[in-house]
Each structure stands twice: as C-alpha cells, then as structure tokens.
Design a protein around this motif. Structure first.
Motif, short mmCIF file in Angstrom:
data_model
loop_
_atom_site.label_atom_id
_atom_site.label_comp_id
_atom_site.label_asym_id
_atom_site.label_seq_id
_atom_site.Cartn_x
_atom_site.Cartn_y
_atom_site.Cartn_z
N ALA A 146 -13.22 -9.57 4.69
CA ALA A 146 -12.49 -9.05 5.85
C ALA A 146 -12.87 -7.59 6.06
CB ALA A 146 -10.99 -9.20 5.65
N GLY A 147 -14.08 -7.24 5.67
CA GLY A 147 -14.59 -5.90 5.90
C GLY A 147 -13.78 -4.83 5.22
N CYS A 148 -13.37 -3.83 6.00
CA CYS A 148 -12.61 -2.70 5.45
C CYS A 148 -11.22 -3.09 5.01
CB CYS A 148 -12.53 -1.59 6.48
SG CYS A 148 -14.13 -0.95 7.02
N GLN A 149 -10.74 -4.27 5.42
CA GLN A 149 -9.40 -4.71 5.03
C GLN A 149 -9.38 -5.38 3.66
OE1 GLN A 149 -10.17 -4.67 8.45
NE2 GLN A 149 -8.78 -2.95 8.40
N ALA B 289 -3.43 -3.65 -1.96
CA ALA B 289 -3.13 -3.17 -0.62
C ALA B 289 -3.06 -1.65 -0.62
CB ALA B 289 -1.80 -3.76 -0.15
N GLN B 290 -3.61 -1.05 0.41
CA GLN B 290 -3.66 0.41 0.50
C GLN B 290 -2.49 0.97 1.30
OE1 GLN B 290 -5.95 2.01 -1.34
NE2 GLN B 290 -6.54 -0.05 -2.00
N LEU C 26 -3.62 4.22 -13.30
CA LEU C 26 -3.95 3.69 -11.98
C LEU C 26 -2.83 2.78 -11.50
CD1 LEU C 26 -7.71 2.80 -12.52
CD2 LEU C 26 -6.76 4.88 -11.50
N GLU C 27 -2.65 2.73 -10.19
CA GLU C 27 -1.58 1.91 -9.63
C GLU C 27 -2.18 0.75 -8.84
OE1 GLU C 27 1.05 3.37 -6.39
OE2 GLU C 27 2.60 3.29 -7.93
N ASN C 28 -1.74 -0.44 -9.17
CA ASN C 28 -2.22 -1.64 -8.50
C ASN C 28 -1.09 -2.19 -7.63
OD1 ASN C 28 -3.69 -3.86 -7.75
ND2 ASN C 28 -3.06 -5.05 -9.54
N LYS C 29 -1.32 -2.24 -6.31
CA LYS C 29 -0.27 -2.66 -5.39
C LYS C 29 -0.62 -4.00 -4.76
CE LYS C 29 1.12 2.04 -4.07
NZ LYS C 29 1.31 2.98 -2.96
N SER C 30 0.40 -4.79 -4.49
CA SER C 30 0.21 -6.04 -3.77
C SER C 30 1.30 -6.15 -2.71
CB SER C 30 0.27 -7.23 -4.73
OG SER C 30 1.55 -7.30 -5.34
#
Length: 402
Positions: A284-287, A300-301, A150-154
């Motif tokens: 922040a809902g969908c964010q 972050a997507q 899995l990839e975890n992005k920031s």
C-alpha cells in the motif's frame, strides 16, 4: 427529528453540514456533490476518436489505450469475443456486434467508512446503528508495547463499503453501457458481521498469499511503491543520467510505471509517472502493507495513515470476495459481470470526504493507492467529531458506447 433530517438529506444529496451523534462518538456527513466529490478525478479521459488525455491539475490515472492488453488485442477479438477496431471503434459480442466508440475515464463509483465505533455509518450522516452493540463488538485499539526503547503501535477500525455510482444517481451521463449497472446506492458490506476483519487467521481464507509477503525483503519493496506513487519522475532524463553511471541497475523503473502507449500520447499527462506498481500488489505504498487483509494495522504511524490503509485494504478485500467486476479492458468495455479478484491499483483513485473534504481544500483532490498522505492530511483528524473517516473511490471505466 434527527431521523427526518437524515431522510431529507439522503433524498436531496445536498447536506453541507455534518450531522453528529449526541455523544460525539459517531460522526459523519452525507456526500455533497458540489463540495465533496472531486470531479476533476474523472481525468484523464479518452473519448474516441479524440484523445482528451488531459492532466487536469496533476490528476493521476491511465486510459484505455495505456494498456498493453488493449494494444495487443487491437484489430483482433479480445476476451469475451469483444472486438476493438481502428480509431477507437469497438464491437460487443453481447450486443450482436453493434458498433460503438471507446470511452475511458474515472467514475466516482464506491465509498467507504473507516470508523472507531461499530455500526457508525459515517457516510450516512453519522447514523448510529449500534445501540447497545458497541460494547460486545471489536472496538478500535491503539495498543503499544515498549521494547528496547522502541514503541510498536497497532490500530483497528471498522469498515463499511458502499455502492455509490454517483453519475448514475445524479443522472449526469448515460453512455448506453453498463455504467452503474442500473444499481442504486446500497450498503454492500459491514465489517462488523465479518469474523475475518478482526481475526488474522480467518482472514487467511481470502488472502493465503500473506505467507509470501511477510518477509523483510517483501516489506522493503513497498518503499519503491511509495516513491513511485508519490514522486513525479522524469524517467527519460533519469535513464540517460543513470546510463552514464554504467553499473546502476535501473530495471526496477519498468515495474513502477504502467505501460505507455504511442497511440494517444500527450506530453502534458503526468499521471502515468506516478501510478502504483501493478507488480507490488501486496504493498500500500507509503501507508504500509496490504496484509493481513483485515482491520488490524501493525506499526501505525498516525490516525490518517492508518485509516487510509484500512480504506485500501477494504478495496482489496472486496475484490478478493468477488464483489467487484472488471470495468476495464476487453473484459469490461461491454459488460461488468466477470469478477475481478486481483485488484489493479492503477485503476483506482480515492479522496477523503470526511472529516476533511479534500475536493474542497486540495488542488489535486484524489490520490493514487500508496501515495503519501503528507500533502493533504493537515486537519484531516481531530478529537471527537473528527475521529471517523469517509472516502470516495474513483474507478477506471472503459466503455463501448453508442
């Protein structure tokens, strides 16, 4: 020549073409009132005694009469000694109880830069103030770590907060209240000089409640906020349907939507069905999640989603720092001097103005906090000139005007 062009644009507010830095790193544009401002975001509007709660192209929001705090204080002295009477009349203590009429609408009020380059003023035409400083200040990161496949992005962006009361600047309307508070355009905050914007431990000063909402259940609750802001729900029909099922708990629906009033009911107003939950303020809902309350965005997507999240964090941070005052309810109808340190998400809407002007390209050109960006993020990010972002904030304004 570039400086002269920037000065001319700032004075006329009519620049329609973006001004880019020579290197292409710092990009931006001045706000064009004709193409970049979503004037329909001012709806719904209530002008007493006429209920003009008009759901113009599905814009979201609420009016002064949607609030229980107003309804409960009707015909009584409210906070600050202000009085709200019948048929939308109001009386202000600081005006020796001179009578006025209530007006409620959304004002284009603030704007933000979300930028990859330090001191890049996106909302001022891509003006670069970071000559020689970019290399020594925190810069955007797109770190990723593969773990278990899995990839975890920031991500990390810098942020600038502008005071931009457009109605005051354009002299469109004078309500006789404190709209704009006689404050002109100004740069109120630069994240580059804030040590907490890139440090989770320092940001704890303004957001100590982060420890309460770092758990998995708190994170999962943001899914409800995402659905509540993004999907129009017919609550009456759903309640009847779920009631037939008997064992289904539907109490959460009461927390997703704001209070509705029977005073100014308008069946065409769909905005109240898609407002964010005031109870899930850490969401922040969908964010994603508002915390940590700085520029560090975990998981972050994609760029637009991450920039939008930073935009929402910026708003909450300004509230926590006491830089935003009450403009609604009994505390806000007469004067805007009481700091509002707990942001009410239902009182704010936003729209992107750069690199894509949603006011020019989208029918519903502003979004509730937490609403999905999937409906408008096409061509809102592209290499080089489209990697910095600018947003306009619309704030609910309840005013007792003469």
């Amino acid at each position: 020549m570039k400086l002269l062009k920037l000065l001319a644009c700032s004075l006329t507010l009519t620049c329609s073409t973006a001004v880019y830095a020579d290197s292409g790193a710092c990009s931006g544009t001045f706000v064009n009132p004709l193409t970049d401002v979503c004037w329909s975001c001012m709806f719904p509007i209530y002008i007493s005694p006429l209920p003009i709660r008009w759901d113009y192209v599905g814009q979201k929001g609420e009016t002064v009469y949607d609030k229980k705090s107003i309804q409960e204080n009707m015909y009584k002295f409210g906070a600050g000694g202000n009085f709200i009477g019948p048929l939308g009349t109001c009386f202000c203590a600081n005006r020796l109880y001179s009578p006025g009429m209530l007006m409620s609408f959304y004002e284009p009020y603030r704007s933000t830069d979300i930028t990859k380059q330090a001191f890049c003023l996106v909302g001022l035409g891509g003006l670069d103030l970071g000559e020689g400083l970019s290399n020594i200040l925190p810069s955007p990161n797109y770190g990723s770590a593969a773990k278990g496949g899995l990839e975890n992005k920031s991500t990390f962006y810098q942020m600038h907060w502008y005071i931009s009361p457009l109605l005051e600047l354009l002299e469109v309307i004078d309500l006789g209240c404190t709209m704009g508070a006689d404050i002109k355009f100004d740069v109120a905050f630069l994240s580059e000089v804030d040590p907490g914007w890139n440090d989770d431990e320092v940001s704890f000063i303004f957001a100590p409640d982060v420890v309460l909402y770092s758990s998995l259940p708190a994170q999962m609750a943001c899914t409800v906020d995402c659905l509540g802001t993004s999907i129009k729900v017919d609550h009456e029909q759903n309640t009847k349907h779920l009631a037939r099922l008997g064992s289904v708990d539907i109490s959460f629906l009461n927390n997703v939507t704001p209070d509705k009033s029977s005073i100014a009911e308008n069946t065409t107003d769909t905005g109240s069905d898609t407002n964010p939950s005031k109870y899930l303020y850490w969401c922040a809902g969908c964010q994603g999640n508002m915390f940590p309350l700085n520029g560090n965005n975990i998981d972050a997507q994609q760029a637009v989603q991450s920039a939008t999240l930073s935009n929402m964090k910026a708003n909450m941070l300004m509230h926590r720092m006491g830089m935003e005052a009450f403009t609604t309810g009994s505390l806000g109808i007469c004067s805007n001097v009481v700091p509002d340190i707990m942001m009410n998400k239902a009182e704010w809407k936003y729209g992107m103005s750069f690199p894509k002007s949603v006011a020019y390209t989208e029918a519903t050109c502003c979004n509730a906090i937490g609403e999905t960006d999937a409906t408008w993020n096409s061509m809102a990010h592209y290499p080089m000139a489209g990697e910095n972002f600018s947003f306009i904030w619309y704030h609910e304004r309840d005013c007792c005007y003469f």
